[in-house]
Design an enzyme around this catalytic site. Structure first.
Site, PDB file in Angstrom:
ATOM      1  N   HIS A  86       0.823  -1.209   0.000  1.00 31.54           N
ATOM      2  CA  HIS A  86       0.000   0.000   0.000  1.00 31.54           C
ATOM      3  C   HIS A  86       0.858   1.260   0.000  1.00 31.54           C
ATOM      4  CE1 HIS A  86      -4.102  -1.337   0.234  1.00 31.54           C
ATOM      5  NE2 HIS A  86      -3.892  -2.101   1.287  1.00 31.54           N
ATOM      6  N   CYS A 139       0.242   2.706  -4.589  1.00 30.17           N
ATOM      7  CA  CYS A 139      -0.511   3.906  -4.948  1.00 30.17           C
ATOM      8  C   CYS A 139       0.218   5.164  -4.488  1.00 30.17           C
ATOM      9  CB  CYS A 139      -1.899   3.858  -4.326  1.00 30.17           C
ATOM     10  SG  CYS A 139      -2.932   2.539  -4.987  1.00 30.17           S
TER      11      CYS A 139
END
Length: 396
Positions: A86, A139
């Site tokens: 993440h 991301c």
């Protein structure tokens, strides 16, 4: 010439943040480094959270592994880092009018966030004549090496993207891609992988981070406005340098008794809650803030979110899974397909296979953009580095 690597994969199994493909990305990249680029297995450090026999990718362990990688480097060495997991963006929390940016972060398995400034500090320690390539399949990764020069990035959209695909606008390299790059594209032309897969964004929303921190601490007063103090409270000495800098400035302000009365500044932002929180901590433990107070801070701007407009890094090459305002995909294909993967990681493996690893940084990113687009993914990988590295071979 030494070749050394750190490969990091965080699946966050059993949490609200769970992903499926990150450890797979790491294992495939390990095999690729050995088979295609001549790395020795002993010079590749792996951190994954799906197998207890490996070092766990906590914030402390990741920073230690990266620091050791760079400390052991000598002139002429090739360093490589791959991160799958993440990413998140922490908004400013100081309350200062000129602090309006974001800290772009990678998310270790224990949620001890590592910011772009922390990574930039490490990159700045790379010896002269040595380069480090950082692939971040996460991301909001477009600015992960703080202030690295954009070569293919947010300004390269729409018209520019079409030029890349047509081979124009890139000079000699673009012509080569136009003439020889069709093989990889055709390999995907019949196959919309994004449509045939279950996709999860490799973006950790702030509310999910807050929920996980609440569960971790039992403190239900955590909110988006006090994530940094919470991270310091949870991890203390093991929190990142950027978090410690933030807390040092916050504590200096608290002890000086300024900022809260006029409704502005550090204590004005989190106000009475911040004062009560720090007061209770210092009453219970006089050394509570020691890890932060011992951190060197040049000024309050060191605690600001976002770029400090440093000199451009010369030795760092960042290949990002997407732009800083985009999300990267974690794909779980249908039952008759392969195991889960990160979209960028999968594209890189296919490109390396197609080119036998003989591809430049620019060619790799252009090919990745085009193949991801044909597969149905919306993310646009980016390349951030000094001009001299743009057309250098990927990795080595």
């Amino acid at each position: 010439m030494g070749k050394k690597a750190v490969l990091i994969g965080c699946n966050y199994t059993g949490t609200k943040a769970e992903l499926k493909g990150c450890s797979n990305d790491v294992k495939k990249m390990q095999r690729c480094l050995i088979d295609r680029y001549g790395f020795s297995e002993g010079d590749i450090k792996i951190l994954i959270d799906t197998d207890d026999s490996y070092t766990q990718p906590t914030g402390r362990n990741i920073r230690n592994a990266l620091a050791l990688l760079i400390k052991s480097a000598e002139t002429g060495d090739v360093l490589f880092v791959h991160y799958s997991g993440h990413g998140t963006r922490l908004p400013a929390e100081t309350g200062e009018e000129d602090d309006t940016g974001y800290d772009e972060c990678i998310v270790p398995c224990d949620m001890n966030l590592i910011t772009d400034d922390d990574i930039r500090e490490l990159v700045d320690k790379v010896p002269k004549g040595c380069r480090i390539t950082f692939v971040s399949d996460s991301c909001h990764s477009g600015g992960l090496i703080d202030d690295a020069k954009e070569q293919i990035g947010e300004s390269c959209k729409d018209d520019c993207e079409d030029k890349e695909e047509n081979g124009s606008g890139l000079g000699f390299v673009g012509t080569i891609i136009q003439k020889t790059g069709d093989a990889l594209q055709s390999a995907f032309s019949h196959d919309n992988i994004a449509e045939d897969s279950t996709l999860t964004n490799r973006s950790l929303p702030l509310d999910t981070l807050v929920d996980i921190l609440k569960q971790k601490t039992g403190n239900h007063n955590i909110n988006v406005g006090n994530v940094r103090p919470t991270l310091f409270d949870v991890f203390g000495e093991d929190s990142t340098p950027k978090i410690k800098k933030f807390m040092k400035v916050l504590m200096d302000t608290f002890k000086g008794g300024t900022g809260a009365e006029d409704g502005g500044g550090f204590l004005g932002k989190i106000g009475v809650l911040a004062q009560d929180f720090l007061k209770e901590k210092f009453e219970n433990n006089a050394d509570y803030g020691k890890p932060a107070m011992e951190t060197e801070v040049g000024g309050k701007q060191d605690a600001y979110a976002g770029s400090k407009k440093n000199k451009l890094p010369e030795n760092g090459i960042l290949i990002s899974g997407c732009q800083s305002d985009q999300t990267s995909a974690d794909a779980t294909p249908s039952a008759d397909r392969a195991e889960p993967f990160g979209a960028l990681s999968h594209a890189i493996q296919m490109i390396i296979q197609e080119t036998d690893g003989k591809v430049s940084n620019r060619e790799l990113v252009v090919k990745a953009r085009n193949s991801l687009k044909k597969q149905g993914f919306k993310q646009r990988p980016g390349l951030y580095c000094d001009d001299k590295h743009v057309d250098s071979p990927f990795i080595c």
